[in-house]
Write a protein that holds these residues in place. Structure first.
Motif, PDB file in Angstrom:
ATOM      1  N   THR A  88      70.628  90.645  54.435  1.00 30.94           N
ATOM      2  CA  THR A  88      70.739  90.221  53.045  1.00 30.94           C
ATOM      3  C   THR A  88      72.168  90.425  52.562  1.00 30.94           C
ATOM      4  O   THR A  88      72.921  91.240  53.093  1.00 30.94           O
ATOM      5  CB  THR A  88      69.787  91.008  52.122  1.00 30.94           C
ATOM      6  OG1 THR A  88      70.139  92.399  52.150  1.00 30.94           O
ATOM      7  CG2 THR A  88      68.339  90.847  52.556  1.00 30.94           C
ATOM      8  N   ARG A  92      70.882  86.625  48.563  1.00 32.27           N
ATOM      9  CA  ARG A  92      70.716  85.704  49.687  1.00 32.27           C
ATOM     10  C   ARG A  92      70.057  86.417  50.870  1.00 32.27           C
ATOM     11  O   ARG A  92      70.289  87.607  51.101  1.00 32.27           O
ATOM     12  CB  ARG A  92      72.073  85.140  50.111  1.00 32.27           C
ATOM     13  CG  ARG A  92      72.832  84.487  48.977  1.00 32.27           C
ATOM     14  CD  ARG A  92      74.275  84.206  49.344  1.00 32.27           C
ATOM     15  NE  ARG A  92      74.399  83.114  50.306  1.00 32.27           N
ATOM     16  CZ  ARG A  92      75.553  82.777  50.890  1.00 32.27           C
ATOM     17  NH1 ARG A  92      76.661  83.472  50.635  1.00 32.27           N
ATOM     18  NH2 ARG A  92      75.594  81.760  51.736  1.00 32.27           N
ATOM     19  N   THR A  93      69.242  85.672  51.622  1.00 35.92           N
ATOM     20  CA  THR A  93      68.558  86.216  52.792  1.00 35.92           C
ATOM     21  C   THR A  93      68.888  85.356  54.006  1.00 35.92           C
ATOM     22  O   THR A  93      68.877  84.126  53.923  1.00 35.92           O
ATOM     23  CB  THR A  93      67.033  86.235  52.578  1.00 35.92           C
ATOM     24  OG1 THR A  93      66.734  86.981  51.398  1.00 35.92           O
ATOM     25  CG2 THR A  93      66.328  86.877  53.762  1.00 35.92           C
ATOM     26  N   PHE A  94      69.170  86.022  55.131  1.00 37.34           N
ATOM     27  CA  PHE A  94      69.588  85.325  56.345  1.00 37.34           C
ATOM     28  C   PHE A  94      68.782  85.798  57.548  1.00 37.34           C
ATOM     29  O   PHE A  94      68.289  86.923  57.579  1.00 37.34           O
ATOM     30  CB  PHE A  94      71.068  85.601  56.653  1.00 37.34           C
ATOM     31  CG  PHE A  94      72.016  85.350  55.522  1.00 37.34           C
ATOM     32  CD1 PHE A  94      72.597  84.103  55.341  1.00 37.34           C
ATOM     33  CD2 PHE A  94      72.340  86.372  54.637  1.00 37.34           C
ATOM     34  CE1 PHE A  94      73.483  83.878  54.295  1.00 37.34           C
ATOM     35  CE2 PHE A  94      73.227  86.160  53.593  1.00 37.34           C
ATOM     36  CZ  PHE A  94      73.801  84.908  53.420  1.00 37.34           C
ATOM     37  N   GLY A 135      66.256  76.171  57.164  1.00 36.73           N
ATOM     38  CA  GLY A 135      67.363  76.965  56.661  1.00 36.73           C
ATOM     39  C   GLY A 135      68.670  76.206  56.827  1.00 36.73           C
ATOM     40  O   GLY A 135      68.691  75.027  57.205  1.00 36.73           O
ATOM     41  N   ALA A 138      74.943  79.140  57.489  1.00 36.16           N
ATOM     42  CA  ALA A 138      75.781  79.591  56.378  1.00 36.16           C
ATOM     43  C   ALA A 138      77.082  80.234  56.835  1.00 36.16           C
ATOM     44  O   ALA A 138      78.070  80.233  56.088  1.00 36.16           O
ATOM     45  CB  ALA A 138      74.999  80.582  55.518  1.00 36.16           C
ATOM     46  N   GLU A 165      70.877  80.848  56.548  1.00 36.23           N
ATOM     47  CA  GLU A 165      70.377  81.206  55.219  1.00 36.23           C
ATOM     48  C   GLU A 165      69.006  80.578  55.000  1.00 36.23           C
ATOM     49  O   GLU A 165      68.809  79.381  55.222  1.00 36.23           O
ATOM     50  CB  GLU A 165      71.338  80.752  54.130  1.00 36.23           C
ATOM     51  CG  GLU A 165      70.903  81.201  52.744  1.00 36.23           C
ATOM     52  CD  GLU A 165      72.003  81.124  51.705  1.00 36.23           C
ATOM     53  OE1 GLU A 165      71.779  81.586  50.572  1.00 36.23           O
ATOM     54  OE2 GLU A 165      73.095  80.599  52.029  1.00 36.23           O
TER      55      GLU A 165
END
Length: 322
Positions: A88, A92-94, A135, A138, A165
């Motif tokens: 994170t 945002r979450t990856f 996704g 990113a 992402e």
């Protein structure tokens, strides 16, 4: 503004001038004449600067969920891989994956500073256990190294991390847990000695091409790339499509991201990019600010329901530190 001083008080030049003029008028006025001092404008203060709002990291479930380590990722125009850890940065979450999962050349093109790769913004299909989401690529160490003109050969060869992402509406389906083992409990930053036990994931295809993630045990053979990578012996060799999968140490700390399959003196090995170094490179360049792995549940080296033979570790010759 230094802490503890409070707002700084300021007086306008007009107020200072009027105050001086008033003092002079009072001093020179004839006796018996009453002179009213003009009103002095009120002293003004600067407003306290408000600190920018801190965007909290999204809440990521610690336990297993549909989307997390070990699921399949497929980068448009490139390859199929296995997801690493959940990370994170702010809101945002990856999902981590290997940067070479976005490579567009052949399998021998492994130099991240020269190999062709898809651009940032490329769609990445994430196939969870009960749902599929799209996704976006990113960040990628390969793209960053090429943009910066990186030339160090070890960095170019082993800095192999990318971030996918996830869309905001996927958040309820995201979990940080590494299947079978739990964790991660943090990121390992100290050296990993030869002979140390490590734990990761296998993701081989069956006869139909479908993949089912499985537990894998290994033992460290030694460092490669000047510490940028770790070579690991396992009983079963790695296969194409497992790139990006995570590696944990005996305490559940994240060690690496599966980068390549290699051969040593007498047996194949799997090479992992050192996650601590890769995250440091992202932080020093153009990676998302505040990037950090989401914590998983408690770690176990003997997961229930897993045949201990699948976690057996082979003996083998050490690899000289590279």
């Amino acid at each position: 503004m230094r802490a503890g001083l409070g707002p700084r008080r300021t007086v306008s030049a007009l107020a200072v001038g009027l105050a001086a003029s008033t003092a002079l008028t009072l001093f020179t006025a004839p006796a018996g004449t009453r002179t009213e001092a003009p009103a002095v404008p009120a002293v003004t203060t600067t407003a306290r600067a408000e600190a920018p709002a801190v965007i909290p990291s999204p809440a990521v479930a610690a336990g297993p969920s549909s989307i997390g380590p070990g699921v399949v990722t497929e980068t448009a125009g490139a390859g199929l891989c296995t997801a690493g850890l959940v990370l994170t940065a702010g809101d945002r979450t990856f999902l981590a994956q290997a940067a070479h999962c976005g490579g567009t050349g052949d399998e021998t093109e492994t130099d991240g500073c020269t190999s062709a790769a898809v651009p940032l913004g490329t769609p990445v299909t994430v196939r969870g256990t009960d749902r599929t989401v799209t996704g976006t690529l990113a960040w990628s160490s390969w793209n960053t190294m090429q943009a910066r003109g990186e030339t160090d050969p070890d960095t170019c060869a082993y800095n192999d991390l990318a971030l996918v992402e996830l869309p905001a509406d996927a958040a309820p389906a995201v979990g940080a847990a590494v299947p079978f083992f739990g964790g991660p409990t943090g990121v390992r930053t100290e050296p990993l000695p030869a002979g140390a036990p490590v734990f990761g994931l296998a993701n081989p295809p069956d006869a139909t091409g479908a993949r089912a993630v499985a537990a894998r045990g290994g033992v460290v053979a030694g460092d490669v790339g000047g510490g940028w990578g770790h070579a690991v012996y396992t009983m079963e060799p790695g296969v194409a499509g497992e790139s990006g999968s995570p590696l944990l140490d005996a305490g559940g700390r994240a060690v690496g991201v599966l980068s390549s399959l290699s051969s040593t003196a007498d047996r194949p090995s799997i090479e992992y990019t050192d996650l601590g170094r890769a995250l440091d490179y992202a932080a020093r360049t153009d990676g998302p600010p505040g990037l950090a792995p989401a914590s998983g549940p408690g770690f176990t080296a003997t997961p229930p329901g897993v045949d201990p033979r699948s976690l057996a570790t082979p003996a083998g010759p050490g690899i000289a530190a590279g």
